[in-house]
Design a protein around this motif. Structure first.
Motif, PDB file in Angstrom:
ATOM      1  N   VAL A 117       0.825  -1.271  -0.020  1.00 11.45           N
ATOM      2  CA  VAL A 117      -0.083   0.027  -0.243  1.00 11.45           C
ATOM      3  C   VAL A 117       0.763   1.250   0.052  1.00 11.45           C
ATOM      4  CG1 VAL A 117      -1.603   1.336   1.315  1.00 11.45           C
ATOM      5  CG2 VAL A 117      -1.951  -1.085   1.261  1.00 11.45           C
ATOM      6  N   VAL A 118       0.678   2.129  -0.978  1.00  9.37           N
ATOM      7  CA  VAL A 118       1.272   3.419  -0.995  1.00  9.37           C
ATOM      8  C   VAL A 118       0.405   4.420  -1.554  1.00  9.37           C
ATOM      9  CG1 VAL A 118       2.455   3.225  -3.142  1.00  9.37           C
ATOM     10  CG2 VAL A 118       3.352   4.801  -1.502  1.00  9.37           C
ATOM     11  N   GLU A 119      -0.151   5.515  -0.959  1.00 13.15           N
ATOM     12  CA  GLU A 119      -0.942   6.418  -1.477  1.00 13.15           C
ATOM     13  C   GLU A 119      -0.661   7.948  -0.963  1.00 13.15           C
ATOM     14  OE1 GLU A 119      -4.438   3.284   0.495  1.00 13.15           O
ATOM     15  OE2 GLU A 119      -3.960   4.916   1.429  1.00 13.15           O
ATOM     16  N   ALA A 120      -1.059   8.739  -2.003  1.00  8.99           N
ATOM     17  CA  ALA A 120      -0.929  10.431  -1.783  1.00  8.99           C
ATOM     18  C   ALA A 120      -1.881  10.795  -0.719  1.00  8.99           C
ATOM     19  CB  ALA A 120      -1.345  10.781  -3.064  1.00  8.99           C
ATOM     20  N   VAL A 121      -1.330  10.818   0.061  1.00 11.04           N
ATOM     21  CA  VAL A 121      -2.316  11.320   1.801  1.00 11.04           C
ATOM     22  C   VAL A 121      -2.363  12.894   2.071  1.00 11.04           C
ATOM     23  CG1 VAL A 121      -1.885   9.112   2.400  1.00 11.04           C
ATOM     24  CG2 VAL A 121      -0.202  10.926   3.049  1.00 11.04           C
ATOM     25  N   ASN A 122      -1.449  13.988   1.643  1.00 12.12           N
ATOM     26  CA  ASN A 122      -1.554  15.011   2.002  1.00 12.12           C
ATOM     27  C   ASN A 122      -1.513  15.860   0.859  1.00 12.12           C
ATOM     28  OD1 ASN A 122      -1.871  14.552   4.788  1.00 12.12           O
ATOM     29  ND2 ASN A 122       0.374  14.994   5.270  1.00 12.12           N
ATOM     30  N   LEU A 123      -2.365  16.477   0.245  1.00 10.95           N
ATOM     31  CA  LEU A 123      -2.253  17.284  -0.898  1.00 10.95           C
ATOM     32  C   LEU A 123      -2.365  18.795  -0.533  1.00 10.95           C
ATOM     33  CD1 LEU A 123      -5.214  15.362  -2.806  1.00 10.95           C
ATOM     34  CD2 LEU A 123      -2.636  14.845  -2.777  1.00 10.95           C
ATOM     35  N   ASN A 124      -1.114  19.173  -0.060  1.00 10.60           N
ATOM     36  CA  ASN A 124      -0.751  20.397   0.590  1.00 10.60           C
ATOM     37  C   ASN A 124      -0.632  21.690  -0.098  1.00 10.60           C
ATOM     38  OD1 ASN A 124      -0.368  19.001   3.110  1.00 10.60           O
ATOM     39  ND2 ASN A 124       1.688  18.620   2.907  1.00 10.60           N
ATOM     40  N   CYS A 125      -0.089  21.615  -1.229  1.00 13.36           N
ATOM     41  CA  CYS A 125      -0.004  22.843  -2.191  1.00 13.36           C
ATOM     42  C   CYS A 125       0.658  22.374  -3.504  1.00 13.36           C
ATOM     43  CB  CYS A 125       0.716  23.888  -1.454  1.00 13.36           C
ATOM     44  SG  CYS A 125       2.596  23.473  -1.129  1.00 13.36           S
ATOM     45  N   VAL A 164       3.775  26.447   9.718  1.00  7.06           N
ATOM     46  CA  VAL A 164       3.742  25.504   8.358  1.00  7.06           C
ATOM     47  C   VAL A 164       2.731  25.940   7.510  1.00  7.06           C
ATOM     48  CG1 VAL A 164       3.368  23.080   7.693  1.00  7.06           C
ATOM     49  CG2 VAL A 164       4.855  23.605   9.556  1.00  7.06           C
ATOM     50  N   LEU A 165       1.346  26.107   8.138  1.00  4.20           N
ATOM     51  CA  LEU A 165       0.450  26.603   7.322  1.00  4.20           C
ATOM     52  C   LEU A 165       0.467  27.744   6.904  1.00  4.20           C
ATOM     53  CD1 LEU A 165      -2.558  25.423   9.716  1.00  4.20           C
ATOM     54  CD2 LEU A 165      -1.153  24.014   7.923  1.00  4.20           C
ATOM     55  N   THR A 166       1.192  28.832   7.205  1.00  7.49           N
ATOM     56  CA  THR A 166       1.348  30.088   6.623  1.00  7.49           C
ATOM     57  C   THR A 166       2.381  30.069   5.137  1.00  7.49           C
ATOM     58  OG1 THR A 166       1.311  31.212   8.732  1.00  7.49           O
ATOM     59  CG2 THR A 166       2.460  32.391   6.883  1.00  7.49           C
ATOM     60  N   GLY A 167       3.245  29.178   5.356  1.00 14.88           N
ATOM     61  CA  GLY A 167       3.996  28.441   4.272  1.00 14.88           C
ATOM     62  C   GLY A 167       3.357  28.051   3.144  1.00 14.88           C
ATOM     63  N   LEU A 168       2.578  26.947   3.470  1.00 16.47           N
ATOM     64  CA  LEU A 168       1.792  26.505   2.385  1.00 16.47           C
ATOM     65  C   LEU A 168       0.825  27.382   1.786  1.00 16.47           C
ATOM     66  CD1 LEU A 168       0.729  23.112   4.181  1.00 16.47           C
ATOM     67  CD2 LEU A 168       2.667  23.379   2.598  1.00 16.47           C
ATOM     68  N   LEU A 169       0.147  28.169   2.526  1.00 15.36           N
ATOM     69  CA  LEU A 169      -0.698  29.242   2.070  1.00 15.36           C
ATOM     70  C   LEU A 169      -0.028  30.255   0.960  1.00 15.36           C
ATOM     71  CD1 LEU A 169      -3.819  30.073   1.894  1.00 15.36           C
ATOM     72  CD2 LEU A 169      -3.081  31.598   3.781  1.00 15.36           C
ATOM     73  N   ARG A 170       1.023  30.511   1.247  1.00 18.64           N
ATOM     74  CA  ARG A 170       1.768  31.659   0.309  1.00 18.64           C
ATOM     75  C   ARG A 170       2.234  30.725  -0.850  1.00 18.64           C
ATOM     76  NH1 ARG A 170       5.588  34.082   5.247  1.00 18.64           N
ATOM     77  NH2 ARG A 170       3.809  35.447   5.958  1.00 18.64           N
ATOM     78  N   LYS A 171       2.387  29.378  -1.090  1.00 18.43           N
ATOM     79  CA  LYS A 171       2.625  28.482  -2.130  1.00 18.43           C
ATOM     80  C   LYS A 171       1.322  28.436  -2.978  1.00 18.43           C
ATOM     81  CE  LYS A 171       6.635  26.408  -0.158  1.00 18.43           C
ATOM     82  NZ  LYS A 171       7.250  25.213   0.495  1.00 18.43           N
ATOM     83  N   ILE A 172      -0.133  28.457  -2.115  1.00 17.91           N
ATOM     84  CA  ILE A 172      -1.158  28.164  -3.087  1.00 17.91           C
ATOM     85  C   ILE A 172      -1.572  29.428  -3.397  1.00 17.91           C
ATOM     86  CG2 ILE A 172      -3.621  27.835  -2.367  1.00 17.91           C
ATOM     87  CD1 ILE A 172      -2.648  25.956  -0.176  1.00 17.91           C
ATOM     88  N   ASP A 173      -1.457  30.791  -2.807  1.00 18.89           N
ATOM     89  CA  ASP A 173      -2.064  32.140  -3.334  1.00 18.89           C
ATOM     90  C   ASP A 173      -0.819  32.900  -2.740  1.00 18.89           C
ATOM     91  OD1 ASP A 173      -2.611  34.538  -4.042  1.00 18.89           O
ATOM     92  OD2 ASP A 173      -4.907  33.724  -3.977  1.00 18.89           O
ATOM     93  N   ARG A 174       0.223  33.579  -3.365  1.00 16.64           N
ATOM     94  CA  ARG A 174       1.045  34.323  -2.982  1.00 16.64           C
ATOM     95  C   ARG A 174       0.593  35.729  -2.168  1.00 16.64           C
ATOM     96  NH1 ARG A 174       5.738  34.984  -7.114  1.00 16.64           N
ATOM     97  NH2 ARG A 174       5.324  32.841  -7.025  1.00 16.64           N
ATOM     98  N   ARG A 175      -0.480  36.127  -2.667  1.00 19.93           N
ATOM     99  CA  ARG A 175      -1.242  37.407  -2.378  1.00 19.93           C
ATOM    100  C   ARG A 175      -1.870  37.196  -1.313  1.00 19.93           C
ATOM    101  NH1 ARG A 175      -4.770  37.872  -7.503  1.00 19.93           N
ATOM    102  NH2 ARG A 175      -5.057  35.438  -7.012  1.00 19.93           N
ATOM    103  N   ALA A 176      -2.215  35.784  -0.535  1.00 15.42           N
ATOM    104  CA  ALA A 176      -3.154  35.740   0.799  1.00 15.42           C
ATOM    105  C   ALA A 176      -2.416  36.148   1.971  1.00 15.42           C
ATOM    106  CB  ALA A 176      -3.436  34.281   0.611  1.00 15.42           C
ATOM    107  N   ALA A 177      -3.046  36.982   2.633  1.00 18.91           N
ATOM    108  CA  ALA A 177      -2.658  37.378   4.155  1.00 18.91           C
ATOM    109  C   ALA A 177      -2.724  36.257   5.116  1.00 18.91           C
ATOM    110  CB  ALA A 177      -3.225  38.583   4.387  1.00 18.91           C
TER     111      ALA A 177
END
Length: 313
Positions: A154-162, A279-292
């Motif tokens: 078993v191997v699966e994609a489990v965290n689709l972070n950014c 960590v979540l601040t960093g992920l959000l900036r990779k999802i949308d760099r304009r997000a505050a």
């Protein structure tokens, strides 16, 4: 509706000393740690403030410790009148989001996540599984690699972070096979995670079944504002959904990028990251760099959130 969303981190954000400055600066934060100690029957606060780090990193301790630190931040912001229109949490962080929305009491949540951590640790023998972050490939490519490596287990994609960051989990042999295929496919980097079990993979289903029995006895109230669930990347609006989604979450992928895009599409202007780390601040900036996004795990960060709301309120 407030255009602020509260975000709650998952396992891996813990560090010895977390929450200590908060409790020194804010009585509301100190009361949360006292409540956790009473609910669990041992000095979780001392473990958070002093370590040792090896003990704090154990899943059974890390999960309630991170939740408590995050809810301590929440308590301060609530006392200061900072509103939220929505919340989300990464993996165990979803419990913090539900506490913020008034669906779960903090005492119930901290007891449940300690048992959740134990169940997840016990679901797979030590060394039999793990997790690896794949950097530089998109989710469809990683999912195809997991399918190709599945013959080894078993191997699966489990965290689709950014974009460009997907965590895979599973049996050790299949995980190693998938990592080799990912490298061959052009992955920029492969990072084995410091966990001892394949969280959020289908191998965690026994943990989910045990958790279901615990959650059956936990009171669930109506939501004061919407929470975006990991499993669906959509809002939980009815209390009867809460238990089912928390059980499924244990053995299902965390759809974090989709969850953040949902909140952004619905007009969230400020994200506040509760608890330890950024960590979540960093992920959000990779999802949308304009997000505050403002991290609020230390007094300095909390003061910036309060200043922001003082200016726009």
């Amino acid at each position: 509706m407030s255009k602020t969303a509260f975000l709650f981190p998952g396992q891996g954000a813990q560090y010895a000393g977390m929450g200590r400055e908060l409790t020194e600066a804010y009585p509301a934060a100190r009361r949360v740690f006292q409540e956790a100690d009473e609910a669990l029957g041992f000095a979780l606060s001392r473990l958070c403030f002093e370590g040792p780090a090896e003990e704090l990193q154990l899943t059974v301790n890390a999960q309630p410790a991170i939740l408590t630190t995050a809810v301590a931040c929440l308590a301060v912001l609530r006392e200061k009148g900072v509103p939220a229109g929505a919340a989300a949490g990464h993996s165990l962080g979803e419990y913090g989001a539900l506490v913020a929305a008034g669906t779960l009491s903090f005492a119930d949540a901290v007891r449940v996540v300690r048992q959740r951590g134990r169940f997840m640790q016990e679901a797979v023998p030590p060394g039999a599984g793990g997790m690896t972050a794949v950097l530089g490939l998109d989710a469809p490519a990683v999912e195809e690699i997991c399918r190709r490596a599945g013959g080894a287990g078993v191997v699966e994609a489990v965290n689709l972070n950014c974009p460009g960051q997907v965590v895979i989990a599973g049996d050790t042999a299949a995980l190693e096979r998938a990592a080799a295929l990912a490298k061959k496919a052009g992955a920029r980097r492969l990072v084995p995670l410091a966990v001892s079990a394949p969280f959020h993979s289908s191998l965690m289903r026994p943990a989910g079944e045990k958790l279901a029995a615990v959650l059956a006895d936990v009171p669930v109230a109506g939501l004061q504002f919407p929470v975006v669930a990991n499993v669906t990347a959509d809002y939980v609006r009815a209390p009867e959904e809460v238990r089912q989604l928390l059980v499924r979450q244990v053995y299902s992928p965390v759809r974090w990028e989709e969850s953040m895009r949902r909140l952004l599409a619905d007009g969230v202007e400020l994200f506040v990251e509760m608890g330890p780390g950024t960590v979540l601040t960093g992920l959000l900036r990779k999802i949308d760099r304009r997000a505050a996004c403002l991290p609020a795990g230390e007094p300095g960060g909390l003061e910036k959130v309060l200043a922001y709301h003082g200016e726009v309120g």
